[in-house]
Scaffold this active site. Structure first.
Site, PDB file in Angstrom:
ATOM      1  N   ARG A  81       0.821  -1.203   0.000  1.00  0.00           N
ATOM      2  CA  ARG A  81       0.000   0.000   0.000  1.00  0.00           C
ATOM      3  C   ARG A  81       0.857   1.256   0.000  1.00  0.00           C
ATOM      4  O   ARG A  81       0.551   2.238  -0.687  1.00  0.00           O
ATOM      5  CB  ARG A  81      -0.933   0.021   1.209  1.00  0.00           C
ATOM      6  CG  ARG A  81      -1.875   1.227   1.185  1.00  0.00           C
ATOM      7  CD  ARG A  81      -2.838   1.262   2.342  1.00  0.00           C
ATOM      8  NE  ARG A  81      -2.186   1.556   3.598  1.00  0.00           N
ATOM      9  CZ  ARG A  81      -2.838   1.839   4.740  1.00  0.00           C
ATOM     10  NH1 ARG A  81      -4.163   1.828   4.741  1.00  0.00           N
ATOM     11  NH2 ARG A  81      -2.184   2.076   5.857  1.00  0.00           N
ATOM     12  N   TYR A  99      -6.320   9.605  -0.541  1.00  0.00           N
ATOM     13  CA  TYR A  99      -6.535   8.169  -0.716  1.00  0.00           C
ATOM     14  C   TYR A  99      -7.596   7.705   0.265  1.00  0.00           C
ATOM     15  O   TYR A  99      -7.747   8.247   1.361  1.00  0.00           O
ATOM     16  CB  TYR A  99      -5.236   7.376  -0.577  1.00  0.00           C
ATOM     17  CG  TYR A  99      -5.002   6.725   0.758  1.00  0.00           C
ATOM     18  CD1 TYR A  99      -5.566   5.480   1.066  1.00  0.00           C
ATOM     19  CD2 TYR A  99      -4.179   7.323   1.713  1.00  0.00           C
ATOM     20  CE1 TYR A  99      -5.328   4.878   2.278  1.00  0.00           C
ATOM     21  CE2 TYR A  99      -3.935   6.719   2.926  1.00  0.00           C
ATOM     22  CZ  TYR A  99      -4.525   5.502   3.209  1.00  0.00           C
ATOM     23  OH  TYR A  99      -4.299   4.901   4.412  1.00  0.00           O
ATOM     24  N   PHE A 191       3.523   2.901   6.115  1.00  0.00           N
ATOM     25  CA  PHE A 191       3.747   4.108   5.313  1.00  0.00           C
ATOM     26  C   PHE A 191       2.976   5.306   5.859  1.00  0.00           C
ATOM     27  O   PHE A 191       3.518   6.413   5.953  1.00  0.00           O
ATOM     28  CB  PHE A 191       3.339   3.838   3.867  1.00  0.00           C
ATOM     29  CG  PHE A 191       3.424   5.032   2.966  1.00  0.00           C
ATOM     30  CD1 PHE A 191       4.620   5.387   2.362  1.00  0.00           C
ATOM     31  CD2 PHE A 191       2.300   5.815   2.712  1.00  0.00           C
ATOM     32  CE1 PHE A 191       4.712   6.492   1.529  1.00  0.00           C
ATOM     33  CE2 PHE A 191       2.366   6.920   1.886  1.00  0.00           C
ATOM     34  CZ  PHE A 191       3.582   7.257   1.290  1.00  0.00           C
ATOM     35  N   ASP A 192       1.713   5.120   6.215  1.00  0.00           N
ATOM     36  CA  ASP A 192       0.889   6.223   6.743  1.00  0.00           C
ATOM     37  C   ASP A 192       1.529   6.848   7.969  1.00  0.00           C
ATOM     38  O   ASP A 192       1.668   8.069   8.073  1.00  0.00           O
ATOM     39  CB  ASP A 192      -0.504   5.712   7.139  1.00  0.00           C
ATOM     40  CG  ASP A 192      -1.265   5.119   5.986  1.00  0.00           C
ATOM     41  OD1 ASP A 192      -0.701   4.276   5.278  1.00  0.00           O
ATOM     42  OD2 ASP A 192      -2.432   5.498   5.817  1.00  0.00           O
ATOM     43  N   THR A 193       1.914   5.985   8.914  1.00  0.00           N
ATOM     44  CA  THR A 193       2.504   6.473  10.153  1.00  0.00           C
ATOM     45  C   THR A 193       3.809   7.209   9.883  1.00  0.00           C
ATOM     46  O   THR A 193       4.054   8.287  10.435  1.00  0.00           O
ATOM     47  CB  THR A 193       2.761   5.295  11.114  1.00  0.00           C
ATOM     48  OG1 THR A 193       1.543   4.588  11.349  1.00  0.00           O
ATOM     49  CG2 THR A 193       3.304   5.799  12.443  1.00  0.00           C
TER      50      THR A 193
END
Length: 405
Positions: A81, A99, A191-193
């Protein structure tokens, strides 16, 4: 409310990362396309990012792109992702990139509040939060517990201000996120964090939107392996902050805040010695009480030095971050030298308090637990005074020169 010209001409690309989602994708695109067409006031496109699916997801996505004019497909040969967002966000020419998850767990009425502060330049990134005041969630107790524990861990270890790192509902100004994409290393769920931690560390403004969220149990997430990868990622980012490599070049910088009123009477943002002593004392009292409580608990199982070390490590995480932010207002001191100096100060503090406990046991063969705590309290008070002196005169010396100018 009228939409400004700058907002009205803003463009938004909405990415939907998918991996083996042939069942869920058609309904997602249909609902999202209808919502955007009827209720979204900006120029928009939907980009389905196929993440190396092994079923017919890519073919389904291409059929949808043929059916809907504003739907595009971005295909990747590798899974992840984070990789999907890095590639699709990095390739976008829109002013704002978004997203959301294919299951549309997050209510779409949160989309406009998500992108509006980015299009008008107020904020740099925006996230939907299932844990912010005003949010409403419908999910099982297991996922609720995991989510809250993970976000608490982020706040504990990094002092993060955002409440929900992994809600699949995020947006960013493209000019801001591109430099961050080059710095973020994770290609999967962390990735988000990582992106949010880098954003906060580099002084970007993160806007948080309370959302309605309904759990879809048809998930592709392996909770155990994802949790392990997340912990490894938190350690890696903390290391990058300590050695200075988490600072990102090329980010647009906001001007310093200034008064709009011509006759405003301004206060100083930094405190002098009196404020530093007061702030340090308050933080020190809280840290000392926490240290005593933790020591008392750890002493039930561990020997004296082990219990003292564990209690000090935990409370020092809070103490150092609080003093950096509030006592010495040194939020930009993130170089490796500064953190090394902080470890030296901690080592001296630990050595002093441990020596006091060892001396007590040398004098008395079997002291009471209450006497141990009294000695620890006294040595902690003296050690705290020494710690303040070293932090002010050594670790944050440059900031104090500026304060006194």
């Amino acid at each position: 409310m009228a939409v400004s010209t700058a907002q009205a001409t803003g463009t938004v690309d909405i990415m939907i990362p998918v991996y083996n989602e042939e069942r869920a994708l058609p309904g997602c695109v249909e609902v999202l396309h209808e919502f955007l067409s009827e209720q979204f006031p900006f120029d928009w496109s939907i980009v389905v990012v196929d993440n190396a699916s092994t079923d017919t997801t890519l073919a389904v996505a291409q059929d949808l792109a043929g059916k809907y004019e504003r739907v595009r497909v971005h295909h990747l040969d590798r899974k992840g992702r984070g990789l999907a967002l890095r590639e699709s966000w990095g390739a976008s020419e829109a002013a704002v990139v978004v997203y959301m998850d294919v299951d549309l767990s997050t209510g779409l009425d949160g989309l406009l509040p998500l992108v509006a502060p980015l299009l008008n330049g107020h904020s740099d990134l925006a996230i939907g939060s299932r844990l912010a005041p005003g949010s409403r969630t419908v999910r099982g107790p297991r996922r609720e517990l995991v989510s809250r524990a993970y976000n608490a861990l982020i706040r504990l270890t990094h002092g993060a201000k955002f409440s929900d790192a992994q809600c699949g509902f995020k947006a960013a100004r493209t000019e801001v996120v591109r430099p961050l994409l080059g710095q973020a290393r994770d290609e999967a769920w962390f990735f988000d964090t990582e992106l949010l931690l880098l954003a906060e560390h580099n002084g970007l403004r993160v806007h948080e939107v309370p959302v309605d969220w309904v759990e879809d149990v048809d998930s592709r997430v392996d909770v155990v392996s994802t949790a392990i990868d997340d912990i490894k990622g938190l350690i890696r980012v903390a290391r990058a902050k300590a050695n200075g490599t988490a600072l990102v070049n090329g980010l647009p910088r906001r001007p310093q805040p200034r008064a709009i009123h011509p006759d405003a009477v301004l206060s100083r943002s930094e405190g002098g010695l009196s404020w530093q002593m007061l702030s340090f004392a308050v933080i020190g009292v809280i840290s000392t009480l926490a240290n005593l409580a933790l020591y008392g608990v750890f002493r039930l199982w561990w020997p004296v030095l082990g219990a003292n070390l564990a209690a000090l490590v935990i409370t020092t995480l809070f103490n150092t971050e609080a003093n950096r932010r509030f006592t010495f207002t040194a939020r930009n001191t993130t170089r490796g030298k500064t953190h090394l100096q902080g470890f030296v100060v901690f080592g001296l503090y630990y050595a002093f308090t441990s020596a006091a406990l060892l001396l007590l046991h040398a004098v008395s063969a079997n002291p009471s637990r209450a006497l141990e705590l009294v000695v620890l309290l006294g040595s902690s008070a003296l050690g705290t005074a020494g710690r303040f002196f070293l932090l002010r005169s050594w670790v944050f010396r440059r900031d104090n020169r500026k304060d006194q100018a």
